[in-house]
Scaffold this active site. Structure first.
Site, PDB file in Angstrom:
ATOM      1  N   ASP A  80      33.254  58.642 -26.576  1.00  9.55           N
ATOM      2  CA  ASP A  80      33.477  57.291 -26.048  1.00  9.55           C
ATOM      3  C   ASP A  80      32.933  56.235 -27.024  1.00  9.55           C
ATOM      4  O   ASP A  80      31.793  56.353 -27.489  1.00  9.55           O
ATOM      5  CB  ASP A  80      32.715  57.231 -24.709  1.00  9.55           C
ATOM      6  N   GLY A 190      29.169  47.814 -17.271  1.00 13.48           N
ATOM      7  CA  GLY A 190      27.972  47.587 -16.469  1.00 13.48           C
ATOM      8  C   GLY A 190      28.285  46.912 -15.146  1.00 13.48           C
ATOM      9  O   GLY A 190      29.441  46.643 -14.813  1.00 13.48           O
ATOM     10  N   HIS A 219      38.399  50.486 -18.997  1.00 19.43           N
ATOM     11  CA  HIS A 219      36.966  50.752 -19.169  1.00 19.43           C
ATOM     12  C   HIS A 219      36.199  49.894 -18.163  1.00 19.43           C
ATOM     13  O   HIS A 219      36.758  49.034 -17.493  1.00 19.43           O
ATOM     14  CB  HIS A 219      36.527  50.364 -20.586  1.00 19.43           C
TER      15      HIS A 219
HETATM   16  P1  13P Z   1      30.819  51.198 -16.688  1.00 20.16           P
HETATM   17  O1  13P Z   1      29.457  51.503 -17.189  1.00 20.16           O
HETATM   18  O2  13P Z   1      31.004  49.769 -16.313  1.00 20.16           O
HETATM   19  O3  13P Z   1      31.240  52.137 -15.612  1.00 20.16           O
HETATM   20  O4  13P Z   1      31.824  51.443 -17.913  1.00 20.16           O
HETATM   21  C1  13P Z   1      31.902  52.722 -18.478  1.00 20.16           C
HETATM   22  C2  13P Z   1      32.818  52.756 -19.625  1.00 20.16           C
HETATM   23  O5  13P Z   1      33.760  51.993 -19.711  1.00 20.16           O
HETATM   24  C3  13P Z   1      32.580  53.776 -20.646  1.00 20.16           C
HETATM   25  O6  13P Z   1      33.439  53.647 -21.718  1.00 20.16           O
END
Ligand code: 13P
Length: 295
Positions: A80, A190, A219
Site C-alpha cells: 500500500d 484517517g 482509499h
Molecule cells: P483509512 O485509514 O482512512 O481507513 O484509510 C486506509 C487506506 O486508504 C489505506 O490505503
C-alpha cells in the site's frame, strides 16, 4: 499466491460489490481478518503500508497470507502506498524487493508528482510488475488524499484541486496501463471529527470515463458513513481500503484487556483485540457485499 487478480475484480464488477483491503502489521491482525474472510467466503486483500511491511517483514507477510490458500480463499497481498516519500523513488528497488518477496499486488502512489511524472513512474512500475508476472495487479493513484491513518483532532481540508478529474483519469489509465485507479473524491485517510463527504457524482463520472479499463478504488474508507459507501459501490467502486478503524479497534480492546489485568500470556490477552478487528472486518465485508464471492 499465484493467481490472476483480474478475475476477482471482473467478478466484483459483474456482482456489483467491492472487495475490502484491510491493512495489517502483525500476524494476529492477519489471522483476525482471515478468520472472517473464511467464514464469509469472500476474496480479501491484505494491505501493508511501508511502515507496516517493515514491521512484519515482506517475506513473512507473504508466507502468512499463503498459509490461508488451503482454505480456498483468494488472498491478494498489496503493498500500500509504495513510495510515500517521493524522494525515495529514484530507482524502483523497493518494489523489486516486494515482488521478489512474493507480493502479488503493488500500489504505486505517485499522486504528489506532476501528472507527467506520475505517468512516467507508474508506467515503469507496471512494466516491472508485468515482466515479473502478468498476473500481478498494479494500482496507480491520481488526485491527492490528505490525512494519515489515525484519529485526528484537526480539520482535514480537502481542496478542490486535490480531486481527480474524470478526463485526466482516463488519460492516466490509458497512458500507464494500470489495473486499478485510486482516486480523490472527497475521501481522506484517517478519522477526523468532521465526516468525509464523498462526491458521488464525481465517482460516477470517473467510472463512466474509465469504463472497464481499470478497477475504481476508494482509499480512506474509515469513518465514511455506510450510505455513502453504498452509493460509491453503486457507482462502480470495486475496492475499498480500511485501516484506521482496524487500528483503533485493536488498540482499544488491547488497552481495555491489559489495564490492571496483570495478564502476561499473549495468547490470553490478544484474543479480545483480534475479536475487535474481526468485528470491524465483518461489518465492512457485509457492507461491501462481497460475502459468498470466494473464487
Ligand atoms: P483509512 O485509514 O482512512 O481507513 O484509510 C486506509 C487506506 O486508504 C489505506 O490505503
Amino acid at each position: 499466491m499465484d493467481f490472476d487478480t483480474k478475475k476477482l475484480f471482473r467478478a466484483a464488477e459483474r456482482g456489483r460489490y467491492a472487495i475490502g483491503q484491510f491493512n495489517a502489521s502483525t500476524a494476529d491482525q492477519i489471522r483476525a481478518i482471515m478468520r472472517v474472510a473464511i467464514e464469509l467466503r469472500t476474496p480479501v486483500i491484505i494491505g501493508t503500508s511501508e511502515g507496516e511491511c517493515k514491521f512484519i517483514g515482506a517475506r513473512q507477510a507473504v508466507k502468512l497470507c499463503e498459509a490461508y490458500e488451503e482454505a480456498g480463499i483468494s488472498v491478494i497481498l498489496n503493498a500500500d502506498h509504495t513510495y510515500k516519500d517521493v524522494k525515495e523513488i529514484k530507482n524502483l528497488d523497493t518494489i523489486r524487493a516486494l515482488l521478489d518477496a512474493g507480493y502479488n499486488s503493488i500500489h504505486f502512489d505517485g499522486s504528489v508528482l506532476s501528472f507527467e511524472e506520475n505517468v512516467k513512474w507508474t508506467k515503469q512500475v507496471v512494466a516491472m510488475c508485468k515482466e515479473k508476472d502478468p498476473g500481478i495487479s498494479v494500482e496507480g493513484e491520481l488526485g491527492f488524499l490528505p490525512g494519515v491513518s489515525q484519529i485526528s483532532k484537526e480539520k482535514v481540508e480537502i481542496k478542490p484541486e486535490y480531486l481527480t478529474d474524470p478526463a485526466q483519469a482516463l488519460a492516466f489509465v490509458e497512458a500507464t496501463g494500470i489495473d486499478r485507479l485510486a482516486v480523490s473524491v472527497g475521501n481522506s485517510h484517517g478519522i477526523s471529527f468532521q465526516e468525509d463527504r464523498l462526491d458521488i457524482e464525481r465517482i460516477a463520472a470517473i467510472k463512466k470515463a474509465i469504463g472497464g479499463r481499470a478497477v475504481l478504488v476508494l482509499h480512506g474508507g474509515s469513518g465514511i458513513p455506510s450510505d455513502q459507501i453504498q452509493a460509491a459501490i453503486t457507482q462502480g467502486v470495486r475496492k475499498i481500503n480500511i485501516n484506521t478503524e482496524l487500528r483503533v479497534a485493536f488498540h482499544d480492546a488491547l488497552t481495555a484487556t491489559l489495564i490492571g489485568s496483570g495478564e502476561t500470556t499473549p495468547y490470553k490477552f490478544l484474543p479480545p483485540a483480534m475479536d475487535a478487528v474481526a468485528s470491524v472486518v465483518e461489518g465492512k465485508i457485509k457492507l461491501f457485499g462481497s460475502g459468498g464471492a470466494a473464487l
